[in-house]
Scaffold this motif. Structure first.
Motif: not given
Length: 159
Positions: A12-26
């Motif tokens: 789930i974390g890898i999919v979220a990192l790819i879908a949302i992007g590293p800037k908005e993930l936090p």
């Protein structure tokens, strides 16, 4: 409830990192955490209100039981067996007296009681047969037997 293991979380974390992007993930994770805390708080509030309602219902039942026990204890404390028996006897006596009055009112005109004693064929005066009227009090004493009645024994010998 949801059995999510470490491997599913990593996916789930890898999919979220790819879908949302590293800037908005936090910021997304922070917002998700805030929503989860709000949901948990609401769930705990609902659960506490539900438990409070259950306690109130139990308390109402307990209060009802205590009130019933108190009323029973008060009735036992004020129980007087002698007065209960007196009351029952008075009630029974009144019922008997009213039944006697009712029966006397019904029997009086239809069956007059004769005052003269009947005589037998031997000329001996016999006392009048007792009235079958249950209402007539048995206060009158029977007439004393005459000397002729004492002399005539069943075996024919005099005393």
């Amino acid at each position: 409830m949801f059995e999510i293991g470490w491997s599913e979380l990593l996916l789930i974390g890898i999919v979220a990192l790819i879908a949302i992007g590293p800037k908005e993930l936090p910021t997304v994770l922070r917002t998700l955490g805030q929503w989860m805390s709000k949901l948990r708080r609401m769930a705990s509030e609902f659960q506490s209100q539900f438990q409070e309602a259950m306690r109130e219902a139990e308390m109402a039942d307990l209060k009802k039981q205590v009130d019933e026990m108190t009323s029973q204890a008060q009735s036992y404390a004020s129980f007087d067996p002698v007065s209960e028996v007196k009351r029952e006897l008075e009630s029974t006596q009144q019922q008997i007296e009213s039944a006697m009055v009712d029966k006397a009112g019904v029997d009086a005109p239809s069956s007059p009681v004769t005052a003269e004693p009947s005589t037998s064929s031997a000329g001996v005066a016999l006392p009048a047969a007792p009235a079958t009227d249950a209402a007539a009090p048995a206060t009158a004493a029977p007439e004393p037997a005459t000397a002729d009645a004492d002399a005539a024994k069943p075996d024919g010998k005099s005393a």
